[in-house]
Design a protein around this motif. Structure first.
Motif, mmCIF file in Angstrom:
data_model
loop_
_atom_site.group_PDB
_atom_site.id
_atom_site.type_symbol
_atom_site.label_atom_id
_atom_site.label_comp_id
_atom_site.label_asym_id
_atom_site.label_seq_id
_atom_site.Cartn_x
_atom_site.Cartn_y
_atom_site.Cartn_z
ATOM 1 N N ASP A 269 91.647 62.938 42.132
ATOM 2 C CA ASP A 269 91.307 64.309 42.526
ATOM 3 C C ASP A 269 89.898 64.692 42.083
ATOM 4 O OD1 ASP A 269 93.651 64.740 43.888
ATOM 5 O OD2 ASP A 269 94.647 65.794 42.248
ATOM 6 N N GLY A 270 88.972 63.748 42.269
ATOM 7 C CA GLY A 270 87.574 64.043 41.998
ATOM 8 C C GLY A 270 87.169 64.008 40.547
ATOM 9 N N GLU A 271 88.008 63.445 39.684
ATOM 10 C CA GLU A 271 87.679 63.289 38.265
ATOM 11 C C GLU A 271 87.776 61.806 37.912
ATOM 12 O OE1 GLU A 271 86.820 65.851 36.202
ATOM 13 O OE2 GLU A 271 87.093 67.361 37.780
ATOM 14 N N LEU A 272 86.879 61.336 37.051
ATOM 15 C CA LEU A 272 86.853 59.922 36.672
ATOM 16 C C LEU A 272 87.866 59.630 35.585
ATOM 17 C CD1 LEU A 272 85.337 57.192 37.105
ATOM 18 C CD2 LEU A 272 83.925 57.831 35.143
ATOM 19 N N TYR A 273 88.618 58.544 35.767
ATOM 20 C CA TYR A 273 89.576 58.088 34.766
ATOM 21 C C TYR A 273 89.347 56.604 34.501
ATOM 22 C CZ TYR A 273 92.400 62.350 35.074
ATOM 23 O OH TYR A 273 92.822 63.647 35.032
ATOM 24 N N HIS A 274 89.432 56.216 33.243
ATOM 25 C CA HIS A 274 89.405 54.807 32.865
ATOM 26 C C HIS A 274 90.834 54.382 32.571
ATOM 27 C CE1 HIS A 274 85.182 55.964 32.060
ATOM 28 N NE2 HIS A 274 84.930 54.734 32.473
ATOM 29 N N ILE A 275 91.356 53.478 33.379
ATOM 30 C CA ILE A 275 92.737 53.025 33.228
ATOM 31 C C ILE A 275 92.704 51.622 32.649
ATOM 32 C CG2 ILE A 275 94.889 52.525 34.436
ATOM 33 C CD1 ILE A 275 94.090 54.623 36.498
ATOM 34 N N GLU A 276 93.176 51.503 31.422
ATOM 35 C CA GLU A 276 93.056 50.237 30.703
ATOM 36 C C GLU A 276 94.152 49.243 31.047
ATOM 37 O OE1 GLU A 276 92.674 51.021 26.552
ATOM 38 O OE2 GLU A 276 90.791 52.123 26.782
ATOM 39 N N GLU A 277 95.250 49.715 31.638
ATOM 40 C CA GLU A 277 96.300 48.780 32.036
ATOM 41 C C GLU A 277 95.758 47.770 33.047
ATOM 42 O OE1 GLU A 277 98.469 52.656 31.059
ATOM 43 O OE2 GLU A 277 96.619 52.052 32.035
ATOM 44 N N LYS A 278 96.333 46.594 33.034
ATOM 45 C CA LYS A 278 95.885 45.529 33.940
ATOM 46 C C LYS A 278 96.305 45.788 35.376
ATOM 47 C CE LYS A 278 95.683 40.463 34.255
ATOM 48 N NZ LYS A 278 94.219 40.410 34.119
ATOM 49 N N ASP A 279 97.342 46.596 35.550
ATOM 50 C CA ASP A 279 97.787 46.894 36.901
ATOM 51 C C ASP A 279 98.018 48.392 37.093
ATOM 52 O OD1 ASP A 279 99.963 47.001 35.248
ATOM 53 O OD2 ASP A 279 101.302 45.895 36.569
ATOM 54 N N ILE A 280 97.980 48.793 38.355
ATOM 55 C CA ILE A 280 98.172 50.187 38.749
ATOM 56 C C ILE A 280 99.273 50.249 39.792
ATOM 57 C CG2 ILE A 280 97.155 52.120 40.034
ATOM 58 C CD1 ILE A 280 94.477 51.488 38.828
ATOM 59 N N THR A 281 100.203 51.149 39.598
ATOM 60 C CA THR A 281 101.210 51.433 40.610
ATOM 61 C C THR A 281 100.957 52.824 41.170
ATOM 62 O OG1 THR A 281 102.876 50.014 39.571
ATOM 63 C CG2 THR A 281 103.674 51.686 41.109
ATOM 64 N N ILE A 282 100.822 52.910 42.473
ATOM 65 C CA ILE A 282 100.570 54.185 43.148
ATOM 66 C C ILE A 282 101.786 54.494 44.016
ATOM 67 C CG2 ILE A 282 99.027 55.462 44.686
ATOM 68 C CD1 ILE A 282 96.825 53.449 43.936
ATOM 69 N N SER A 283 102.359 55.659 43.813
ATOM 70 C CA SER A 283 103.558 56.009 44.567
ATOM 71 C C SER A 283 103.597 57.520 44.814
ATOM 72 C CB SER A 283 104.814 55.549 43.816
ATOM 73 O OG SER A 283 104.890 56.142 42.537
ATOM 74 N N LEU A 284 104.755 58.007 45.256
ATOM 75 C CA LEU A 284 104.862 59.391 45.703
ATOM 76 C C LEU A 284 106.145 60.034 45.185
ATOM 77 C CD1 LEU A 284 103.017 61.061 47.698
ATOM 78 C CD2 LEU A 284 104.743 60.612 49.438
ATOM 79 N N LYS A 285 106.032 61.283 44.742
ATOM 80 C CA LYS A 285 107.199 62.112 44.426
ATOM 81 C C LYS A 285 107.285 63.159 45.526
ATOM 82 C CE LYS A 285 107.833 63.356 40.081
ATOM 83 N NZ LYS A 285 109.003 62.578 39.614
ATOM 84 N N GLU A 286 108.291 63.030 46.360
ATOM 85 C CA GLU A 286 108.356 63.877 47.546
ATOM 86 C C GLU A 286 108.742 65.317 47.211
ATOM 87 O OE1 GLU A 286 110.366 62.263 50.959
ATOM 88 O OE2 GLU A 286 110.038 60.199 50.270
ATOM 89 N N LYS A 287 107.995 66.251 47.794
ATOM 90 C CA LYS A 287 108.264 67.694 47.727
ATOM 91 C C LYS A 287 108.643 68.132 46.319
ATOM 92 C CE LYS A 287 109.398 67.969 52.617
ATOM 93 N NZ LYS A 287 110.370 68.335 53.666
ATOM 94 N N SER A 288 107.760 67.806 45.376
ATOM 95 C CA SER A 288 108.066 68.061 43.962
ATOM 96 C C SER A 288 107.170 69.126 43.330
ATOM 97 C CB SER A 288 107.963 66.753 43.172
ATOM 98 O OG SER A 288 106.705 66.152 43.353
ATOM 99 N N LEU A 289 106.354 69.804 44.148
ATOM 100 C CA LEU A 289 105.509 70.873 43.599
ATOM 101 C C LEU A 289 105.608 72.088 44.500
ATOM 102 C CD1 LEU A 289 103.313 71.730 41.501
ATOM 103 C CD2 LEU A 289 101.618 71.009 43.205
ATOM 104 N N ASN A 290 105.857 73.243 43.882
ATOM 105 C CA ASN A 290 105.931 74.507 44.611
ATOM 106 C C ASN A 290 104.551 75.172 44.613
ATOM 107 O OD1 ASN A 290 108.899 74.663 45.064
ATOM 108 N ND2 ASN A 290 108.939 74.693 42.832
ATOM 109 N N VAL A 291 103.948 75.311 45.796
ATOM 110 C CA VAL A 291 102.624 75.894 45.916
ATOM 111 C C VAL A 291 102.682 77.142 46.789
ATOM 112 C CG1 VAL A 291 100.208 75.467 46.500
ATOM 113 C CG2 VAL A 291 101.667 73.567 45.839
ATOM 114 N N ILE A 292 102.002 78.186 46.352
ATOM 115 C CA ILE A 292 101.902 79.404 47.148
ATOM 116 C C ILE A 292 100.822 79.203 48.202
ATOM 117 C CG2 ILE A 292 101.367 81.871 47.104
ATOM 118 C CD1 ILE A 292 102.408 81.920 44.216
ATOM 119 N N THR A 293 101.239 79.293 49.467
ATOM 120 C CA THR A 293 100.333 79.021 50.589
ATOM 121 C C THR A 293 100.476 80.129 51.642
ATOM 122 O OG1 THR A 293 101.997 77.676 51.730
ATOM 123 C CG2 THR A 293 100.513 76.540 50.217
ATOM 124 N N THR A 294 99.815 79.909 52.752
ATOM 125 C CA THR A 294 99.873 80.883 53.845
ATOM 126 C C THR A 294 101.246 80.877 54.498
ATOM 127 O OG1 THR A 294 98.964 79.191 55.302
ATOM 128 C CG2 THR A 294 97.430 80.774 54.352
#
Length: 294
Positions: A269-294
């Protein structure tokens, strides 16, 4: 009485984002709303402030800043009933733009008072959450140089991009496993998106959705500087997919393994992170945040 907390990044965007109680109470009736205002003054401070607000019983927590501030606040309330409000005062505001949240304070506040809630998907990269996008490669290096400039403006973003262009070919090989397929790549870019905009109305994944249960991915192996220039030009017109090296797909998860190098440099999200783990898992949590929108 509704208890709303405002977590404000005063140096987001132009750096003049200081709300006062008097300013907010012009929009929130004192007999209906209890307001708490907190200012963050360093990276990850908004996380600490948000956790305090949760313990203090906030029902709505409003992130006032850019995508980085939104990330820190929202990361604390994933999977809870607390609603996230956004007043976009950052430079890019990609998530807010995707959600059609207006940039003017008055209109954004009016939206918060209406309390129309949308449940959105949330991306994860190891223990970190992302709401717009994450990436390894060129975009992460751009963010690295952008943060070093200490000024969040479009001009400095362009400067950071040019510096990253001069620093090409420093990426190490990465093994990617996605949808039961494995490839080994020296990447120009590995980009994973939950939303359809980067900010500044720029998009690498214009068809991405915050509610489809899928991550949109772009994988581009090492390419020549000439093709990088071509990619940048095509991106401005949302035609980058015609570059033959561009591999676009959708997935629920992917796994990255570092073949060489001591650390992953990733932008989240536009911020730099240093991830020291040798591997990265990227996944999704479906519909898990309530946001006020239009």
């Amino acid at each position: 009485m509704k208890h709303i907390h405002f977590i404000i990044n005063p140096i987001a965007g132009s750096g003049n984002n200081v709300f006062t109680g008097d300013t907010l109470h012009k929009y929130f009736e004192k007999d209906k709303y209890k307001l708490t205002i907190k200012l963050s003054d360093h990276k990850k401070h908004a996380i600490e402030l948000t956790k305090q607000s949760i313990n203090e019983g906030a029902t709505i927590i409003v992130a006032c800043g850019g995508d980085g501030t939104v990330n820190e606040v929202a990361s604390c309330i994933v999977g809870t009933s607390i609603r996230l409000g956004i007043i976009p005062t950052g430079s890019g505001n990609g998530l807010a733009s995707n959600l059609n949240i207006p940039k003017t304070i008055e209109k954004a506040v009016a939206l918060i008072k209406q309390e129309n809630v949308t449940k959105i998907d949330v991306g994860t990269i190891n223990e970190h959450y992302f709401f717009s996008n994450a990436g390894v490669g060129f975009d992460a290096n751009v963010i690295k140089n952008y943060e070093a400039s200490n000024q969040r403006t479009l001009y400095n973003y362009i400067k950071a991009s040019l510096k990253s262009f001069r620093e090409l070919n420093k990426q190490k090989k990465i093994k990617i496993n996605m949808d039961n397929k494995t490839i080994l790549v020296n990447p120009f870019m590995i980009f994973v998106s939950n939303s359809n905009e980067l900010g500044y109305k720029i998009s690498l994944t214009p068809k991405a959705s915050l509610q489809d249960g899928l991550l949109d991915t772009i994988i581009i192996p090492k390419i020549s500087k000439l093709k990088v220039i071509l990619f940048g030009a095509l991106m401005l017109f949302r035609k980058h997919q015609i570059l033959k090296e561009t591999q676009i797909s959708q997935t629920k998860s992917m796994h990255l393994l570092r073949v060489k190098g001591s650390v992953f440099e990733a932008q989240i999200d536009g911020e730099l992170y240093h991830i020291e783990e040798k591997d990265i898992t990227i996944s999704l949590k479906e519909k898990s945040l309530n946001v006020i929108t239009t």
